[in-house]
Design an enzyme around this catalytic site. Structure first.
Site, PDB file in Angstrom:
ATOM      1  N   ALA A  85       9.162  20.270  32.834  1.00  0.00           N
ATOM      2  CA  ALA A  85       7.948  19.557  32.417  1.00  0.00           C
ATOM      3  C   ALA A  85       6.785  20.106  33.225  1.00  0.00           C
ATOM      4  CB  ALA A  85       8.111  18.062  32.655  1.00  0.00           C
ATOM      5  N   TYR A 149      -3.161  24.632  39.747  1.00  0.00           N
ATOM      6  CA  TYR A 149      -1.851  24.982  39.166  1.00  0.00           C
ATOM      7  C   TYR A 149      -1.035  25.772  40.187  1.00  0.00           C
ATOM      8  CZ  TYR A 149       1.476  26.966  35.780  1.00  0.00           C
ATOM      9  OH  TYR A 149       2.611  27.350  35.120  1.00  0.00           O
ATOM     10  N   THR A 192       4.916  30.025  24.348  1.00  0.00           N
ATOM     11  CA  THR A 192       5.053  28.574  24.160  1.00  0.00           C
ATOM     12  C   THR A 192       3.668  28.005  23.852  1.00  0.00           C
ATOM     13  OG1 THR A 192       4.566  27.978  26.457  1.00  0.00           O
ATOM     14  CG2 THR A 192       6.864  28.529  25.955  1.00  0.00           C
TER      15      THR A 192
HETATM   16  P1  NAP Z   1       5.060  23.654  26.956  1.00  0.00           P
HETATM   17  O1  NAP Z   1       5.549  24.420  25.797  1.00  0.00           O
HETATM   18  O2  NAP Z   1       3.662  23.137  26.969  1.00  0.00           O
HETATM   19  O3  NAP Z   1       6.089  22.429  27.198  1.00  0.00           O
HETATM   20  C1  NAP Z   1       5.867  21.522  28.247  1.00  0.00           C
HETATM   21  C2  NAP Z   1       6.974  20.468  28.221  1.00  0.00           C
HETATM   22  O4  NAP Z   1       6.723  19.544  29.316  1.00  0.00           O
HETATM   23  C3  NAP Z   1       6.970  19.624  26.945  1.00  0.00           C
HETATM   24  O5  NAP Z   1       8.291  19.244  26.634  1.00  0.00           O
HETATM   25  C4  NAP Z   1       6.154  18.405  27.352  1.00  0.00           C
HETATM   26  O6  NAP Z   1       6.464  17.318  26.500  1.00  0.00           O
HETATM   27  C5  NAP Z   1       6.649  18.204  28.802  1.00  0.00           C
HETATM   28  N1  NAP Z   1       5.734  17.439  29.636  1.00  0.00           N
HETATM   29  C6  NAP Z   1       4.437  17.730  29.932  1.00  0.00           C
HETATM   30  N2  NAP Z   1       3.936  16.758  30.737  1.00  0.00           N
HETATM   31  C7  NAP Z   1       4.938  15.865  30.959  1.00  0.00           C
HETATM   32  C8  NAP Z   1       5.046  14.649  31.698  1.00  0.00           C
HETATM   33  N3  NAP Z   1       4.005  14.149  32.406  1.00  0.00           N
HETATM   34  N4  NAP Z   1       6.223  13.986  31.690  1.00  0.00           N
HETATM   35  C9  NAP Z   1       7.297  14.472  31.000  1.00  0.00           C
HETATM   36  N5  NAP Z   1       7.256  15.608  30.279  1.00  0.00           N
HETATM   37  C10 NAP Z   1       6.095  16.289  30.255  1.00  0.00           C
HETATM   38  O7  NAP Z   1       5.178  24.495  28.339  1.00  0.00           O
HETATM   39  P2  NAP Z   1       6.135  25.730  28.731  1.00  0.00           P
HETATM   40  O8  NAP Z   1       5.358  26.969  28.568  1.00  0.00           O
HETATM   41  O9  NAP Z   1       7.476  25.571  28.114  1.00  0.00           O
HETATM   42  O10 NAP Z   1       6.235  25.469  30.308  1.00  0.00           O
HETATM   43  C11 NAP Z   1       7.401  24.930  30.929  1.00  0.00           C
HETATM   44  C12 NAP Z   1       7.275  25.154  32.436  1.00  0.00           C
HETATM   45  O11 NAP Z   1       7.202  26.561  32.702  1.00  0.00           O
HETATM   46  C13 NAP Z   1       5.997  24.546  33.038  1.00  0.00           C
HETATM   47  O12 NAP Z   1       6.286  24.032  34.311  1.00  0.00           O
HETATM   48  C14 NAP Z   1       5.065  25.738  33.165  1.00  0.00           C
HETATM   49  O13 NAP Z   1       4.124  25.552  34.197  1.00  0.00           O
HETATM   50  C15 NAP Z   1       6.052  26.839  33.497  1.00  0.00           C
HETATM   51  N6  NAP Z   1       5.553  28.200  33.194  1.00  0.00           N
HETATM   52  C16 NAP Z   1       5.321  28.599  31.913  1.00  0.00           C
HETATM   53  C17 NAP Z   1       4.878  29.896  31.673  1.00  0.00           C
HETATM   54  C18 NAP Z   1       4.602  30.407  30.281  1.00  0.00           C
HETATM   55  O14 NAP Z   1       4.251  31.589  30.151  1.00  0.00           O
HETATM   56  N7  NAP Z   1       4.743  29.603  29.244  1.00  0.00           N
HETATM   57  C19 NAP Z   1       4.664  30.781  32.752  1.00  0.00           C
HETATM   58  C20 NAP Z   1       4.907  30.336  34.054  1.00  0.00           C
HETATM   59  C21 NAP Z   1       5.376  29.046  34.265  1.00  0.00           C
HETATM   60  P3  NAP Z   1       5.410  16.091  26.235  1.00  0.00           P
HETATM   61  O15 NAP Z   1       4.065  16.701  26.024  1.00  0.00           O
HETATM   62  O16 NAP Z   1       5.968  15.322  25.099  1.00  0.00           O
HETATM   63  O17 NAP Z   1       5.493  15.275  27.483  1.00  0.00           O
END
Ligand code: NAP
Length: 246
Positions: A85, A149, A192
Site C-alpha cells: 500500500a 516520498y 501501474t
Molecule cells: P498503485 O497501483 O497506485 O496501488 C496502490 C495500492 O495501495 C492500491 O491497492 C491502493 O488501494 C492501496 N492503498 C493506497 N493507500 C492506502 C491506504 N491508506 N490504506 C490501504 N491501502 C492503500 O501503486 P503501485 O505502483 O502498485 O505501488 C505499490 C508500492 O510500490 C507503493 O508503495 C509504491 O510507492 C511502490 N513503488 C512503485 C513504483 C512504480 O513504478 N509503480 C516504483 C517504486 C515504488 P486503495 O486506493 O483502494 O486503498
C-alpha cells in the site's frame, strides 16, 4: 493447510500482481485496500480458494488491528505479509502541503510499521514466515521533487533492516523490495496507476532494458524474497537497469 499471505495494497498494481502470484503458488490470500469493493473484485479473480478481502486504511491503527484480528479469526496464522500500500504526492518541498506530508508518511511508513506489529505475534508461531516491504530507490538516494516520498521510503528501509535483526533469531525474515524511479518523475517505471503519467517513449529513453516493468515482474522478485529461507535484511532493486544509466 496452505500458507496464508496478507497483501496490503493487493487490489491493484504491484500488490495486485503479488496477490495473484501467491494464489497461483497455492497460498490463501487476504487482499487488503481502503476500497473494500476493489479488494473484493481483485480477490474474486484469484485462482484457488480460501481467500478473503478487507477494506482497511493502513494508516489507521485501530482499523489495522481490527483487520488482523478478523484475518486470524477467519483464516488462522500468517505466513507472509506484503506491504504494497503506498501513495505519492510528488512536488517540490516549498509546494508540498503539510497535510500531504502527513498522508504520505502515514501511509507509506507508519502503515507498514502498524501492519508488521499487528502480524508479528502470529508470524512468530509460523515456521518460515516472511515479510516484504515495498520501498523505492528514491529512498536510497533521494529525488528532487520527492523529499517526502523519499523520506517515507528511507524510513521504511531503516525499519525493515532493524526488524530483520529483531526477529531473525525467531526465523522470521524481513526484506525490502525497491523498484527504481527516474529522476524528477513519478516514483518509478513499473506500469501501474501510480505511473500513468509516464509515456512509453520516456521509459524507452530512460531504462536500459528499454521498457516499462510490469507489476508481474516485481511480483516475481517479491516471491523470491518470501520463499528464500536464507535471505533476510536485504534490499532488492528491481529497475530494468535504471541505476546503470544515472
Ligand atoms: P498503485 O497501483 O497506485 O496501488 C496502490 C495500492 O495501495 C492500491 O491497492 C491502493 O488501494 C492501496 N492503498 C493506497 N493507500 C492506502 C491506504 N491508506 N490504506 C490501504 N491501502 C492503500 O501503486 P503501485 O505502483 O502498485 O505501488 C505499490 C508500492 O510500490 C507503493 O508503495 C509504491 O510507492 C511502490 N513503488 C512503485 C513504483 C512504480 O513504478 N509503480 C516504483 C517504486 C515504488 P486503495 O486506493 O483502494 O486503498
Amino acid at each position: 493447510m496452505s500458507r496464508l499471505a496478507v497483501v496490503f495494497g493487493g487490489s491493484r498494481g504491484i500488490g495486485g500482481a503479488v496477490a495473484r502470484l501467491l494464489a497461483q503458488r497455492g497460498c490463501r490470500v487476504a487482499v487488503v485496500s481502503r476500497n473494500q469493493e476493489a479488494a473484493r473484485t481483485a480477490m474474486g479473480s484469484l485462482p484457488g480458494g480460501g481467500h478473503v478481502a478487507l477494506g482497511c486504511d493502513v494508516s489507521d491503527q485501530q482499523e489495522v488491528q481490527r483487520s488482523f484480528e478478523e484475518i486470524q479469526k477467519t483464516c488462522g496464522d500468517i505466513s507472509y505479509l506484503v506491504n504494497a500500500a503506498g501513495v505519492n504526492r510528488d512536488a517540490l518541498l516549498l509546494r508540498t502541503r503539510p497535510e500531504d506530508m502527513v498522508s504520505v508518511l502515514h501511509t507509506n511508513l507508519l502503515g507498514s510499521m502498524l501492519t508488521c506489529r499487528a502480524a508479528l505475534r502470529s508470524m512468530l508461531r509460523t515456521p518460515g514466515a516472511a515479510i516484504v516491504n515495498i520501498g523505492s530507490v528514491v529512498g536510497l538516494r533521494g529525488g528532487a521533487g520527492q523529499c517526502v516520498y523519499s523520506a517515507s521510503k528511507a524510513g521504511l528501509q531503516g525499519f525493515t533492516l532493524s526488524l530483520a535483526r529483531e526477529v531473525a533469531s525467531r526465523d522470521v525474515r524481513v526484506n525490502l523490495l525497491a523498484p527504481a524511479p527516474p529522476p524528477l518523475a513519478p516514483p518509478g517505471f513499473i506500469r501501474t496507476d501510480m505511473t500513468s503519467g509516464l509515456t512509453e517513449a520516456v521509459a524507452a529513453r530512460s531504462v536500459p532494458l528499454g521498457r516499462f516493468g510490469e507489476p508481474e515482474e516485481v511480483a516475481r522478485a517479491a516471491l523470491f524474497l518470501l520463499e528464500s529461507p536464507y535471505v533476510t535484511g536485504q534490499v532488492l532493486v528491481v529497475d530494468g537497469g535504471l541505476r546503470l544509466a544515472v
